[in-house]
Design a protein around this motif. Sequence first.
Motif, PDB file in Angstrom:
ATOM      1  N   UNK A  51      41.721  31.874  38.344  1.00 29.13           N
ATOM      2  CA  UNK A  51      40.266  31.941  38.194  1.00 29.13           C
ATOM      3  C   UNK A  51      39.613  32.374  39.512  1.00 29.13           C
ATOM      4  N   UNK A  52      40.095  31.811  40.629  1.00 29.13           N
ATOM      5  CA  UNK A  52      39.517  32.168  41.928  1.00 29.13           C
ATOM      6  C   UNK A  52      39.801  33.628  42.258  1.00 29.13           C
ATOM      7  N   UNK A  53      41.007  34.099  41.911  1.00 29.89           N
ATOM      8  CA  UNK A  53      41.347  35.501  42.163  1.00 29.89           C
ATOM      9  C   UNK A  53      40.463  36.422  41.323  1.00 29.89           C
ATOM     10  N   UNK A  54      40.241  36.016  40.056  1.00 30.68           N
ATOM     11  CA  UNK A  54      39.354  36.799  39.196  1.00 30.68           C
ATOM     12  C   UNK A  54      37.959  36.880  39.801  1.00 30.68           C
ATOM     13  N   UNK A  55      37.457  35.748  40.290  1.00 32.34           N
ATOM     14  CA  UNK A  55      36.130  35.703  40.917  1.00 32.34           C
ATOM     15  C   UNK A  55      36.092  36.639  42.117  1.00 32.34           C
ATOM     16  N   UNK A  56      37.177  36.602  42.917  1.00 25.17           N
ATOM     17  CA  UNK A  56      37.250  37.425  44.120  1.00 25.17           C
ATOM     18  C   UNK A  56      37.182  38.908  43.772  1.00 25.17           C
ATOM     19  N   UNK A 112      33.635  39.757  41.898  1.00 22.26           N
ATOM     20  CA  UNK A 112      32.395  39.181  42.438  1.00 22.26           C
ATOM     21  C   UNK A 112      31.606  40.160  43.283  1.00 22.26           C
ATOM     22  N   UNK A 113      31.772  41.451  43.050  1.00 21.45           N
ATOM     23  CA  UNK A 113      31.137  42.408  43.953  1.00 21.45           C
ATOM     24  C   UNK A 113      29.652  42.193  44.132  1.00 21.45           C
ATOM     25  N   UNK A 114      28.929  42.022  43.046  1.00 19.19           N
ATOM     26  CA  UNK A 114      27.488  41.894  43.160  1.00 19.19           C
ATOM     27  C   UNK A 114      27.025  40.471  43.498  1.00 19.19           C
ATOM     28  N   UNK A 115      27.959  39.523  43.506  1.00 16.51           N
ATOM     29  CA  UNK A 115      27.562  38.125  43.702  1.00 16.51           C
ATOM     30  C   UNK A 115      27.325  37.825  45.177  1.00 16.51           C
ATOM     31  N   UNK A 116      26.568  36.740  45.460  1.00 22.93           N
ATOM     32  CA  UNK A 116      26.341  36.371  46.862  1.00 22.93           C
ATOM     33  C   UNK A 116      27.663  35.998  47.552  1.00 22.93           C
ATOM     34  N   UNK A 117      27.649  36.050  48.884  1.00 25.96           N
ATOM     35  CA  UNK A 117      28.852  35.795  49.671  1.00 25.96           C
ATOM     36  C   UNK A 117      29.411  34.400  49.465  1.00 25.96           C
ATOM     37  N   UNK A 118      28.552  33.485  49.071  1.00 25.00           N
ATOM     38  CA  UNK A 118      28.991  32.109  48.865  1.00 25.00           C
ATOM     39  C   UNK A 118      30.164  32.061  47.897  1.00 25.00           C
ATOM     40  N   UNK A 119      30.018  32.767  46.755  1.00 28.01           N
ATOM     41  CA  UNK A 119      31.075  32.760  45.744  1.00 28.01           C
ATOM     42  C   UNK A 119      32.361  33.340  46.285  1.00 28.01           C
ATOM     43  N   UNK A 120      32.195  34.412  47.045  1.00 26.20           N
ATOM     44  CA  UNK A 120      33.338  35.072  47.654  1.00 26.20           C
ATOM     45  C   UNK A 120      34.105  34.096  48.549  1.00 26.20           C
ATOM     46  N   UNK A 121      33.344  33.375  49.379  1.00 26.14           N
ATOM     47  CA  UNK A 121      33.954  32.404  50.288  1.00 26.14           C
ATOM     48  C   UNK A 121      34.628  31.276  49.523  1.00 26.14           C
ATOM     49  N   UNK A 122      33.957  30.807  48.479  1.00 27.75           N
ATOM     50  CA  UNK A 122      34.514  29.720  47.669  1.00 27.75           C
ATOM     51  C   UNK A 122      35.848  30.154  47.060  1.00 27.75           C
ATOM     52  N   UNK A 123      35.883  31.374  46.501  1.00 29.91           N
ATOM     53  CA  UNK A 123      37.111  31.874  45.873  1.00 29.91           C
ATOM     54  C   UNK A 123      38.236  31.927  46.899  1.00 29.91           C
TER      55      UNK A 123
END
Lengths: 216, 216, 216, 216
Positions: free
Chosen positions: B24-29, B32-43
């Motif tokens: 799931x985290x890899x999928x988010x990574x 997550x192009x358009x998402x804020x950096x927070x999600x990227x960091x969390x993943x």
Amino acid sequence: METRDPREDRAEIPLAVASLLFLAAYALLVLSRGLPDLWHGLALAVIAAVWLLFALDYAARWRRSGQGPRFVRTHWLDTLVLLLPLLRPLRIVRFYEAVVRRRGRPRFPLQARVMFYAGVSVLLIGFAGALAVYQQERGAPGATIRTFGDSVWWTCATLATVGYGDVSPVTPGGRTVAVVLMACGLALLGAVTGSFASWLMAVFATAEERGRPPGS
Amino acid sequence: METRDPREDRAEIPLAVASLLFLAAYALLVLSRGLPDLWHGLALAVIAAVWLLFALDYAARWRRSGQGPRFVRTHWLDTLVLLLPLLRPLRIVRFYEAVVRRRGRPRFPLQARVMFYAGVSVLLIGFAGALAVYQQERGAPGATIRTFGDSVWWTCATLATVGYGDVSPVTPGGRTVAVVLMACGLALLGAVTGSFASWLMAVFATAEERGRPPGS
Amino acid sequence: METRDPREDRAEIPLAVASLLFLAAYALLVLSRGLPDLWHGLALAVIAAVWLLFALDYAARWRRSGQGPRFVRTHWLDTLVLLLPLLRPLRIVRFYEAVVRRRGRPRFPLQARVMFYAGVSVLLIGFAGALAVYQQERGAPGATIRTFGDSVWWTCATLATVGYGDVSPVTPGGRTVAVVLMACGLALLGAVTGSFASWLMAVFATAEERGRPPGS
Amino acid sequence: METRDPREDRAEIPLAVASLLFLAAYALLVLSRGLPDLWHGLALAVIAAVWLLFALDYAARWRRSGQGPRFVRTHWLDTLVLLLPLLRPLRIVRFYEAVVRRRGRPRFPLQARVMFYAGVSVLLIGFAGALAVYQQERGAPGATIRTFGDSVWWTCATLATVGYGDVSPVTPGGRTVAVVLMACGLALLGAVTGSFASWLMAVFATAEERGRPPGS
């Protein structure tokens, strides 16, 4: 698995006939572009009637089972087929059981039976899939599947896993149908091929047994 | 093969859940192009944490085995999965053994179990492969896989061995992922198809047995 | 089938090593375009030497068999491999018999052995096929296989029967190699997939047997 | 299944030879474009003669069977082969039975026999299919199959289920032939692959049995 009500077996064959009617009406609906509105309306009426019949059968079996909401999960294939009646040929096992109970043990060898039933299921699902893909793709910009003939050709190449790629779906809807078709069709076709190979081995072994000079 | 520590079985199911979290985290990574950096960091944090967990589990089993460097070779599948956690669904046999020990002998027939576990493994590896190919291909000049939808469609056509070729990877990275996906996915899918055919034969044979008139 | 001379078994493993040397020299020959002529000559010398060795082995076995011209037909696989040494991995059964005689009965289950030997044969034949197709196709007008990487990618897509068609041979020579590769590779790969499915079923059955509570 | 007249077995092998003649004459007909009219006429004469022979054999068996119109349905494969003599290799089981009766039990293992007969059937049907597709496609506007070599290459890629799609039929006639070829060829080829895998397992098991040190 479970003990079954004989009423379910008695209903199985009429329901299979009704699903053929459903498929014919759906074919008429998809291919009836140039036809008068009367045909279109008739096809819609038949589809609605058969769907209602399936829903009644599902409800009756649910009530008889006395299982409550668990029924939806334990009979997941029935639930899926209720939602997408074009997948009804997947109920091959249930249909076969009903036929066997009506007619007693069949004459043909087991592998030939599996080949026949799985083969007919593949044909019906393939025809339904060709219709559904054609419905999704026709008129889509950049579509390579432009006629129903193209769609049938694409279905054959897909089920044989050949996949030339000269025509292939481009819309999300068409691709979704294609993935369902692959998942259902390839498993059934694998059963056809596997039972054919097994049948050929058995027939060759019998021929050798009979061809042996007596007393050896 | 070898006698196994019950602690390993107890760890197997939580580790499987952790690997779902990893996926799931890899999928988010990847998506997550358009998402804020927070999600990227969390993943990234989740990926690092799960990887660390896998490394600790591998180290603990290594120490308990008392095998020295030979462990890396005798447990080559575990070593491979440690390096490429997306291949974790390949540990299907170990996971199944843990489930069986927890729950005792299952109700369903053996072929249905093989179908279910191999099918879920194929789904997970297919999803991971679609993500990895998309990550390699997007933005590559001349790429035909441009959206994640394209990548999923390509994965389905590949695993079904249909291979239309309307979209296909063009970068060396994407092609390497594709070859790994083919090697893992096709063997598992062959097991699904094979056990389906075998199950269908068994069900037909049972139906005939039961459909026979009594006393014959 | 027939009783075999132990000398043949003793020769089998050195001959397999020689065939790896042959494959390496052939790879050098095909890929050595930019290299100095020395390498080219060395590769040719190795190929000639190994071919001579194979011819001597074939002649020695022919003489020992005492069969006369019939030997060419009864040992048709050996004759074929003598003419096309790149197909030597097809002698998988003979090589396996030699290994078993040297080492006694193996520890791994039968299916794992079949998977391993057939898998290695597929890898070697696939590598040889990628080299041979590349040799035929490079420089051909209108060729889509332009680099050795393309050729390896094409080989993987072919052996998996996916066949995207983004790259494919266009010369008669390349297509002939492709047909030989399909015929040999797909049968062997079918054996890998089939024995994997069979192994998975056996492992699941064993796990269920062991997972059962004692006394039940 | 039923008891068979020995006269039918005696006729089977000459009829198989006649069907090879039919295939040769059909090949001449399709490929004889540049040849003088004499060859064309000769090919047509042979085709007509063999067809007549098949019709006489069919009629004789019908009369002997004493079945009336039911014969057409119970011998559906014979009826199909009468209408499309290019499908005659599908009578593989009947041909094999005739060979076994003439020669007694064969020396080779059962799987090798299945491989051989199914393999030869695939080759003949593939060759007939390549000819028929070429006949349909040549000269069609937009055709990608332009030479007989293209057609053979397309047939190999189709039977291997690779399906590159670099060449593929575009006319309704060519596509119909292609679907028949897929249906017949893939089932037979599945039997070849399946019996090869089964044979490899058996040979490996025997090798292990023999390789075991005595007394263990």
